[in-house]
Design a protein around this motif. Structure first.
Motif, PDB file in Angstrom:
ATOM      1  N   CYS A  21     -85.371  74.428  64.415  1.00 27.22           N
ATOM      2  CA  CYS A  21     -85.911  75.794  64.492  1.00 27.22           C
ATOM      3  C   CYS A  21     -86.701  75.990  65.782  1.00 27.22           C
ATOM      4  CB  CYS A  21     -86.803  76.088  63.289  1.00 27.22           C
ATOM      5  SG  CYS A  21     -85.887  76.297  61.756  1.00 27.22           S
ATOM      6  N   ILE A  22     -87.476  74.997  66.161  1.00 30.20           N
ATOM      7  CA  ILE A  22     -88.250  75.088  67.402  1.00 30.20           C
ATOM      8  C   ILE A  22     -87.306  75.149  68.594  1.00 30.20           C
ATOM      9  CG2 ILE A  22     -89.827  73.819  68.932  1.00 30.20           C
ATOM     10  CD1 ILE A  22     -91.193  72.831  66.275  1.00 30.20           C
ATOM     11  N   ALA A  23     -86.295  74.287  68.615  1.00 30.22           N
ATOM     12  CA  ALA A  23     -85.328  74.287  69.726  1.00 30.22           C
ATOM     13  C   ALA A  23     -84.627  75.637  69.825  1.00 30.22           C
ATOM     14  CB  ALA A  23     -84.317  73.153  69.554  1.00 30.22           C
ATOM     15  N   CYS A  24     -84.319  76.238  68.692  1.00 35.01           N
ATOM     16  CA  CYS A  24     -83.636  77.544  68.691  1.00 35.01           C
ATOM     17  C   CYS A  24     -84.506  78.661  69.259  1.00 35.01           C
ATOM     18  CB  CYS A  24     -83.179  77.905  67.280  1.00 35.01           C
ATOM     19  SG  CYS A  24     -81.764  76.942  66.716  1.00 35.01           S
ATOM     20  N   ARG A  25     -85.811  78.488  69.250  1.00 39.47           N
ATOM     21  CA  ARG A  25     -86.704  79.498  69.831  1.00 39.47           C
ATOM     22  C   ARG A  25     -86.549  79.573  71.347  1.00 39.47           C
ATOM     23  NH1 ARG A  25     -92.011  77.494  66.759  1.00 39.47           N
ATOM     24  NH2 ARG A  25     -91.352  78.031  64.663  1.00 39.47           N
ATOM     25  N   TYR A  26     -86.075  78.494  71.938  1.00 41.27           N
ATOM     26  CA  TYR A  26     -85.979  78.421  73.402  1.00 41.27           C
ATOM     27  C   TYR A  26     -84.541  78.392  73.908  1.00 41.27           C
ATOM     28  CZ  TYR A  26     -90.854  77.537  72.793  1.00 41.27           C
ATOM     29  OH  TYR A  26     -92.154  77.680  72.425  1.00 41.27           O
ATOM     30  N   ILE A  27     -83.662  77.806  73.131  1.00 43.94           N
ATOM     31  CA  ILE A  27     -82.257  77.686  73.524  1.00 43.94           C
ATOM     32  C   ILE A  27     -81.464  78.609  72.608  1.00 43.94           C
ATOM     33  CG2 ILE A  27     -80.321  76.100  73.848  1.00 43.94           C
ATOM     34  CD1 ILE A  27     -82.784  75.380  75.570  1.00 43.94           C
ATOM     35  N   SER A  28     -80.910  79.681  73.163  1.00 41.90           N
ATOM     36  CA  SER A  28     -80.287  80.716  72.332  1.00 41.90           C
ATOM     37  C   SER A  28     -78.984  80.265  71.673  1.00 41.90           C
ATOM     38  CB  SER A  28     -80.070  81.986  73.141  1.00 41.90           C
ATOM     39  OG  SER A  28     -79.313  81.709  74.291  1.00 41.90           O
ATOM     40  N   ASN A  29     -78.201  79.444  72.344  1.00 39.97           N
ATOM     41  CA  ASN A  29     -76.956  78.954  71.762  1.00 39.97           C
ATOM     42  C   ASN A  29     -77.278  77.854  70.750  1.00 39.97           C
ATOM     43  OD1 ASN A  29     -74.708  76.872  71.644  1.00 39.97           O
ATOM     44  ND2 ASN A  29     -73.656  78.563  72.676  1.00 39.97           N
ATOM     45  N   ARG A  30     -76.849  78.038  69.504  1.00 33.90           N
ATOM     46  CA  ARG A  30     -77.201  77.115  68.420  1.00 33.90           C
ATOM     47  C   ARG A  30     -76.690  75.693  68.650  1.00 33.90           C
ATOM     48  NH1 ARG A  30     -81.286  79.910  66.920  1.00 33.90           N
ATOM     49  NH2 ARG A  30     -80.835  81.798  65.789  1.00 33.90           N
ATOM     50  N   GLU A  31     -75.497  75.566  69.190  1.00 31.28           N
ATOM     51  CA  GLU A  31     -74.951  74.231  69.463  1.00 31.28           C
ATOM     52  C   GLU A  31     -75.738  73.546  70.578  1.00 31.28           C
ATOM     53  OE1 GLU A  31     -72.692  72.419  67.713  1.00 31.28           O
ATOM     54  OE2 GLU A  31     -72.891  74.095  66.316  1.00 31.28           O
ATOM     55  N   ASP A  32     -76.093  74.305  71.606  1.00 26.13           N
ATOM     56  CA  ASP A  32     -76.914  73.747  72.683  1.00 26.13           C
ATOM     57  C   ASP A  32     -78.285  73.339  72.158  1.00 26.13           C
ATOM     58  OD1 ASP A  32     -74.841  74.169  74.448  1.00 26.13           O
ATOM     59  OD2 ASP A  32     -75.732  75.945  75.388  1.00 26.13           O
ATOM     60  N   ALA A  33     -78.843  74.157  71.265  1.00 32.26           N
ATOM     61  CA  ALA A  33     -80.143  73.838  70.670  1.00 32.26           C
ATOM     62  C   ALA A  33     -80.055  72.539  69.878  1.00 32.26           C
ATOM     63  CB  ALA A  33     -80.619  74.983  69.772  1.00 32.26           C
ATOM     64  N   LYS A  34     -78.959  72.375  69.166  1.00 30.67           N
ATOM     65  CA  LYS A  34     -78.764  71.139  68.401  1.00 30.67           C
ATOM     66  C   LYS A  34     -78.667  69.932  69.341  1.00 30.67           C
ATOM     67  CE  LYS A  34     -76.467  71.520  64.633  1.00 30.67           C
ATOM     68  NZ  LYS A  34     -75.406  71.734  63.643  1.00 30.67           N
ATOM     69  N   ASP A  35     -77.942  70.095  70.458  1.00 33.15           N
ATOM     70  CA  ASP A  35     -77.823  69.013  71.440  1.00 33.15           C
ATOM     71  C   ASP A  35     -79.188  68.665  72.036  1.00 33.15           C
ATOM     72  OD1 ASP A  35     -75.089  68.910  71.045  1.00 33.15           O
ATOM     73  OD2 ASP A  35     -74.600  70.073  72.847  1.00 33.15           O
ATOM     74  N   VAL A  36     -79.965  69.686  72.369  1.00 33.83           N
ATOM     75  CA  VAL A  36     -81.297  69.463  72.928  1.00 33.83           C
ATOM     76  C   VAL A  36     -82.169  68.727  71.920  1.00 33.83           C
ATOM     77  CG1 VAL A  36     -83.419  70.645  73.649  1.00 33.83           C
ATOM     78  CG2 VAL A  36     -81.217  71.369  74.565  1.00 33.83           C
ATOM     79  N   MET A  37     -82.076  69.133  70.663  1.00 34.96           N
ATOM     80  CA  MET A  37     -82.859  68.475  69.620  1.00 34.96           C
ATOM     81  C   MET A  37     -82.463  67.007  69.494  1.00 34.96           C
ATOM     82  SD  MET A  37     -82.981  69.086  65.518  1.00 34.96           S
ATOM     83  CE  MET A  37     -81.424  68.262  65.343  1.00 34.96           C
ATOM     84  N   GLN A  38     -81.164  66.731  69.523  1.00 37.53           N
ATOM     85  CA  GLN A  38     -80.681  65.349  69.421  1.00 37.53           C
ATOM     86  C   GLN A  38     -81.223  64.499  70.580  1.00 37.53           C
ATOM     87  OE1 GLN A  38     -78.938  64.161  66.916  1.00 37.53           O
ATOM     88  NE2 GLN A  38     -78.205  66.009  65.917  1.00 37.53           N
ATOM     89  N   GLU A  39     -81.150  65.055  71.798  1.00 41.41           N
ATOM     90  CA  GLU A  39     -81.662  64.338  72.966  1.00 41.41           C
ATOM     91  C   GLU A  39     -83.160  64.061  72.825  1.00 41.41           C
ATOM     92  OE1 GLU A  39     -80.584  66.304  76.659  1.00 41.41           O
ATOM     93  OE2 GLU A  39     -78.598  66.744  75.831  1.00 41.41           O
ATOM     94  N   ALA A  40     -83.883  65.031  72.295  1.00 40.09           N
ATOM     95  CA  ALA A  40     -85.326  64.862  72.120  1.00 40.09           C
ATOM     96  C   ALA A  40     -85.630  63.785  71.083  1.00 40.09           C
ATOM     97  CB  ALA A  40     -85.964  66.191  71.719  1.00 40.09           C
ATOM     98  N   PHE A  41     -84.874  63.753  70.007  1.00 34.88           N
ATOM     99  CA  PHE A  41     -85.068  62.697  69.013  1.00 34.88           C
ATOM    100  C   PHE A  41     -84.797  61.326  69.628  1.00 34.88           C
ATOM    101  CE2 PHE A  41     -85.236  65.691  65.445  1.00 34.88           C
ATOM    102  CZ  PHE A  41     -86.109  65.030  64.593  1.00 34.88           C
ATOM    103  N   LEU A  42     -83.758  61.230  70.451  1.00 34.12           N
ATOM    104  CA  LEU A  42     -83.480  59.951  71.112  1.00 34.12           C
ATOM    105  C   LEU A  42     -84.660  59.537  71.989  1.00 34.12           C
ATOM    106  CD1 LEU A  42     -79.716  60.359  72.102  1.00 34.12           C
ATOM    107  CD2 LEU A  42     -80.678  58.849  70.351  1.00 34.12           C
ATOM    108  N   LYS A  43     -85.203  60.476  72.751  1.00 28.05           N
ATOM    109  CA  LYS A  43     -86.379  60.175  73.577  1.00 28.05           C
ATOM    110  C   LYS A  43     -87.550  59.732  72.717  1.00 28.05           C
ATOM    111  CE  LYS A  43     -85.597  62.985  77.661  1.00 28.05           C
ATOM    112  NZ  LYS A  43     -86.058  64.104  78.486  1.00 28.05           N
TER     113      LYS A  43
END
Length: 171
Positions: A21-43
């Motif tokens: 939900c937080i990622a979706c506030r900044y990244i409008s494309n839902r799939e991109d938001a999911k990818d960003v979230m995944q990368e953040a979890f890895l970090k």
């Protein structure tokens, strides 16, 4: 917990929905938001030893998610204006956020989404995420003065947009 896959999966399951939900506030494309979230979890999993318990784990993870979103947006050529000393009076009282007519949360969120990019993320980080100007400055790699100025300008633009919207809604 670093390297412990079962523990990492439990953490992921516990926080994934909120962080998405937080990622979706900044990244409008839902799939991109999911990818960003995944990368953040890895970090986060790689840096788990850096978590010192000074803040709640969710707050620490949220900061990583937001930083990953900002990094992604910067890679997409998100530019922030460097502010000069032209504006020295900053008004930060809560009354300055008031508008005269009732407006829904969804209308406010939509109005924030329609702000120019240079204001939108400062307003989101301040209003929605609750960060102060020092934290926003660090997250966005901008001076504190720029954060304050962009918040003030974004707030003014947001109020004007909401007032215009409400005039059309009422008539």
């Amino acid at each position: 917990m670093q390297g412990n896959r079962k523990a990492q999966i439990k953490l992921y399951d516990l926080y994934a929905d909120a962080m998405y939900c937080i990622a979706c506030r900044y990244i409008s494309n839902r799939e991109d938001a999911k990818d960003v979230m995944q990368e953040a979890f890895l970090k986060a999993f790689i840096r788990l030893q850096q978590y010192k318990g000074e803040v709640a784990f969710g707050a620490w993870l949220k900061r990583i998610i937001i930083n990953q979103c900002m990094d992604t947006l910067k890679k997409r050529s998100l530019l922030y204006e460097e502010m000069n000393d032209e504006i020295l009076t900053i008004i930060e009282d809560d009354a300055s956020w008031e508008i005269k007519v009732e407006v829904t949360k969804q209308e406010i969120l939509q109005a924030i989404e329609n702000l120019p990019i240079k204001y939108k993320y400062v307003v989101k980080l301040y209003l929605i995420e609750g960060y102060d100007h020092q934290e926003i400055s660090e997250i966005l790699s901008i001076p504190v003065r720029t954060s304050r100025t962009q918040l003030m300008r974004g707030k003014t633009k947001l109020k004007n947009n909401l007032n215009d919207f409400l005039k059309h809604k009422i008539s």
